[in-house]
Design a protein around this motif. Structure first.
Motif, mmCIF file in Angstrom:
data_model
loop_
_atom_site.group_PDB
_atom_site.id
_atom_site.type_symbol
_atom_site.label_atom_id
_atom_site.label_comp_id
_atom_site.label_asym_id
_atom_site.label_seq_id
_atom_site.Cartn_x
_atom_site.Cartn_y
_atom_site.Cartn_z
ATOM 1 N N CYS A 77 0.856 -1.181 0.000
ATOM 2 C CA CYS A 77 0.000 0.000 0.000
ATOM 3 C C CYS A 77 0.892 1.229 0.000
ATOM 4 C CB CYS A 77 -0.898 0.019 1.230
ATOM 5 S SG CYS A 77 -2.121 -1.303 1.225
ATOM 6 N N VAL A 78 0.551 2.209 -0.808
ATOM 7 C CA VAL A 78 1.312 3.448 -0.864
ATOM 8 C C VAL A 78 0.379 4.567 -0.407
ATOM 9 C CG1 VAL A 78 2.547 5.062 -2.370
ATOM 10 C CG2 VAL A 78 2.699 2.585 -2.789
ATOM 11 N N ASP A 79 0.787 5.255 0.665
ATOM 12 C CA ASP A 79 -0.026 6.341 1.200
ATOM 13 C C ASP A 79 0.228 7.591 0.361
ATOM 14 O OD1 ASP A 79 -1.325 8.251 2.669
ATOM 15 O OD2 ASP A 79 -0.642 7.479 4.603
ATOM 16 N N VAL A 80 -0.794 8.055 -0.329
ATOM 17 C CA VAL A 80 -0.599 9.197 -1.225
ATOM 18 C C VAL A 80 -1.248 10.468 -0.686
ATOM 19 C CG1 VAL A 80 -0.388 7.725 -3.258
ATOM 20 C CG2 VAL A 80 -2.648 8.603 -2.619
ATOM 21 N N ARG A 81 -1.675 10.487 0.549
ATOM 22 C CA ARG A 81 -2.305 11.695 1.091
ATOM 23 C C ARG A 81 -1.293 12.801 1.310
ATOM 24 N NH1 ARG A 81 -5.190 9.001 6.081
ATOM 25 N NH2 ARG A 81 -3.296 7.789 5.921
#
Ligand code: ZN
Ligand code: ZN
Length: 206
Positions: A202-206
């Motif tokens: 999972c890549v957190d893009v926030r």
């Protein structure tokens, strides 16, 4: 759905099993060799289909996207969230790349492609995250080279589109040295940050 090579499409029935789902399904128009997203879905989920056991558990609408790469198709929108698609060059396989914009944030998925259509670069202009498929090596030949962009081409596309971050997925080689070589060629053509993806990452893009 990006296209109907099995490595990009065979898992959907399993994801929908057993709970079912309500969803919109977009994918490419058909060709002589490949089904449209609508005929593909019907061949799986409707009566007589391989997974007709799911028929009563699914509620879905279908959107066929033109695959010639000439224009951008609006897939879906809801307030600040928008999804668009465009045909990308992947041999004789009708294939769609996608872009998700949410407010100021954007993520694009290249899909399998050989990088020969400039319209994709325009489509992903200034995207924050560009997810690419590294299926070919720099010296690949034949079918692999005609279907898949080389690492240098991915780097050039990421630079030309001013992508903020590249995520490398769909890694075909199982040889770490080969992957390292591909990544260094990518880095020689693109100066931004690169993440090498792995299954379930999972890549957190926030
Ligand atoms: Zn493919
Ligand atoms: Zn593939």
């Amino acid at each position: 759905m990006s296209h109907f090579h099995p490595d990009h499409s065979a898992d959907l029935p399993a994801i929908l099993w057993p709970a079912g789902a309500e969803f919109s399904l977009a994918g490419p128009e058909g060709s002589e060799l490949f089904p449209s997203v609508a005929s593909w879905a019907r061949s799986l989920f409707e009566a007589g289909g391989a997974f007709a056991v799911l028929e009563d558990r699914l509620e879905y609408s279908l959107l066929e996207v033109e695959a010639d790469g000439a224009r951008v198709t609006t897939i879906w929108g809801n307030g600040e969230l928008g999804v668009t698609g465009i045909g990308v060059p992947h041999g004789d396989v009708p294939t769609i790349g996608y872009r998700v914009d949410y407010g100021e944030l954007s993520v694009a998925f290249s899909s399998d492609q050989n990088g020969s259509n400039e319209t994709f670069v325009e489509f992903v202009k200034d995207v924050d995250y560009l997810v690419i498929h590294m299926a070919g090596n720099e010296n690949s030949t034949g079918v692999i080279a005609s279907l898949h962009a080389k690492p240098s081409v991915w780097g050039q596309m990421a630079t030309a589109s001013n992508a903020g971050h590249v995520i490398v997925s769909h890694i075909a080689t199982s040889d770490q040295n080969q992957l390292d070589e591909n990544l260094s060629i990518l880095a020689a053509n693109y100066g931004g940050p690169v993440t090498v993806a792995s299954d379930l990452m999972c890549v957190d893009v926030r």
